[in-house]
Write a protein that holds these residues in place. Structure first.
Motif, short mmCIF file in Angstrom:
data_model
loop_
_atom_site.label_atom_id
_atom_site.label_comp_id
_atom_site.label_asym_id
_atom_site.label_seq_id
_atom_site.Cartn_x
_atom_site.Cartn_y
_atom_site.Cartn_z
N CYS A 160 0.83 -1.20 0.00
CA CYS A 160 0.00 0.00 0.00
C CYS A 160 0.87 1.25 0.00
O CYS A 160 0.58 2.22 -0.71
CB CYS A 160 -0.91 -0.02 1.23
SG CYS A 160 -2.09 1.35 1.29
N SER A 185 -5.04 -1.78 -3.08
CA SER A 185 -3.98 -1.75 -2.08
C SER A 185 -4.50 -1.26 -0.74
O SER A 185 -4.06 -1.74 0.32
CB SER A 185 -2.83 -0.85 -2.56
OG SER A 185 -3.22 0.51 -2.63
N ARG A 186 -5.44 -0.32 -0.76
CA ARG A 186 -6.04 0.12 0.50
C ARG A 186 -6.87 -0.98 1.13
O ARG A 186 -6.85 -1.17 2.35
CB ARG A 186 -6.91 1.37 0.27
CG ARG A 186 -6.11 2.64 -0.02
CD ARG A 186 -6.99 3.87 0.09
NE ARG A 186 -8.03 3.90 -0.94
CZ ARG A 186 -7.87 4.44 -2.13
NH1 ARG A 186 -6.72 5.00 -2.47
NH2 ARG A 186 -8.88 4.43 -3.00
#
Length: 304
Positions: A160, A185-186
């Motif tokens: 992230c 990614s979050r």
């Protein structure tokens, strides 16, 4: 199974954790990373001693170091929140190590996880059924929170963080450049810690709650695998680093599928692997194929 589990835990204590600390914050955690092998050696030694006072005493020393590490997490979260409200550091430059809220949640989960593993270690070495859990379950909690807890959250945070720091003019192979990568990614940075917590809560609730945690954790880890394979690996010039990243991503597909199978079997009663078989497949695969390869790869990336 005991010998295999002890070897896996020893790897996590002596190498994965201190190497991971250097990846989280090379400056802020430098002293902790340098000193970590001392309590880690004591913790590793206690694994090979019979249950009793000497083994418990060594485990307590390791737990003290793990607890000290866990106390770093609240301060980092508060600092990340302060920087977020301030809109970054002086001059508009991004913070040195707190570049993303979700990434910081993940790496702080990594900082706390060894303390949970250490608490289980102390109880198991003392022969005490903490919260009523069997000693075998406590013994398996130790590697679980060194790898599913520390390493998985660490790598999710690094992935992230890489996406958050990718420049707007990055090439197509840069992290975060593929459509949807930033969101993914979050999700990984939140779902890996969240899934780990849900699995832990499942220990106290029931097998269905643990299955829910396994589903969340698996989707997060598969997101990490996809981002590593699709976005990060292609942009790496060094073949060894690329191979390590590729191996870590591929292994996750199989090992987390095994985790889902086992959790579903515990909840529904369908045929599923035994704990011994899981240690030899899921556990060993995650320790060597995912954790070790990931940490080695990210260490090489930071050196480059």
């Amino acid at each position: 199974m005991t010998v295999l589990v002890n070897l896996i835990v020893t790897l996590g204590m002596l190498y994965v954790v201190p190497a991971g600390l250097r990846l989280i914050d090379p400056a802020g955690l430098r002293t902790a990373a340098r000193l970590w092998p001392v309590p880690a050696a004591l913790g590793a030694l206690c694994l090979w001693l019979p249950r009793g006072i000497p083994a418990t005493a060594l485990a307590v020393l390791y737990a003290a170091a793990a607890l000290a590490l866990a106390t770093r997490a609240p301060a980092r979260l508060l600092e990340a929140r302060r920087r977020s409200r301030a809109g970054g550091s002086a001059g508009g430059a991004p913070p040195r190590t707190t570049v993303s809220g979700p990434a910081e949640v993940a790496v702080c989960t990594a900082l706390v996880s060894p303390s949970i593993a250490a608490a289980s270690l102390v109880a198991e070495r003392a022969g005490y059924r903490l919260f009523g859990f069997d000693l075998d379950i406590l013994a398996l909690t130790v590697p679980h929170f060194h790898f599913a807890g520390f390493t998985a959250a660490l790598v999710a945070g690094l992935v992230c963080r890489a996406g958050a720091t990718a420049p707007a003019t990055a090439p197509a192979t840069a992290p975060g450049s593929t459509p949807g990568s930033a969101t993914l990614s979050r999700w990984a940075a939140y779902s890996v810690p969240g899934g780990t917590l849900l699995v832990l809560l499942g220990y106290f609730v029931d097998d269905w709650a643990e299955l829910a945690g396994a589903v969340v954790l698996t989707t997060g880890m598969w997101a990490v695998a996809l981002l590593t394979w699709r976005d990060i690996r292609p942009g790496v010039r060094d073949r060894i680093t690329g191979a390590l990243l590729g191996t870590s991503a591929a292994v996750l597909v199989a090992t987390m599928l095994l985790a889902l199978w086992w959790a579903a079997g515990e909840a529904t009663g369908i045929t599923h692997p035994t704990l011994t078989w899981m240690a030899a497949t899921h556990g060993l695969g995650n320790a060597l194929g995912f954790a070790l390869c990931s940490v080695l790869a990210w260490r090489r990336l930071t050196v480059d």
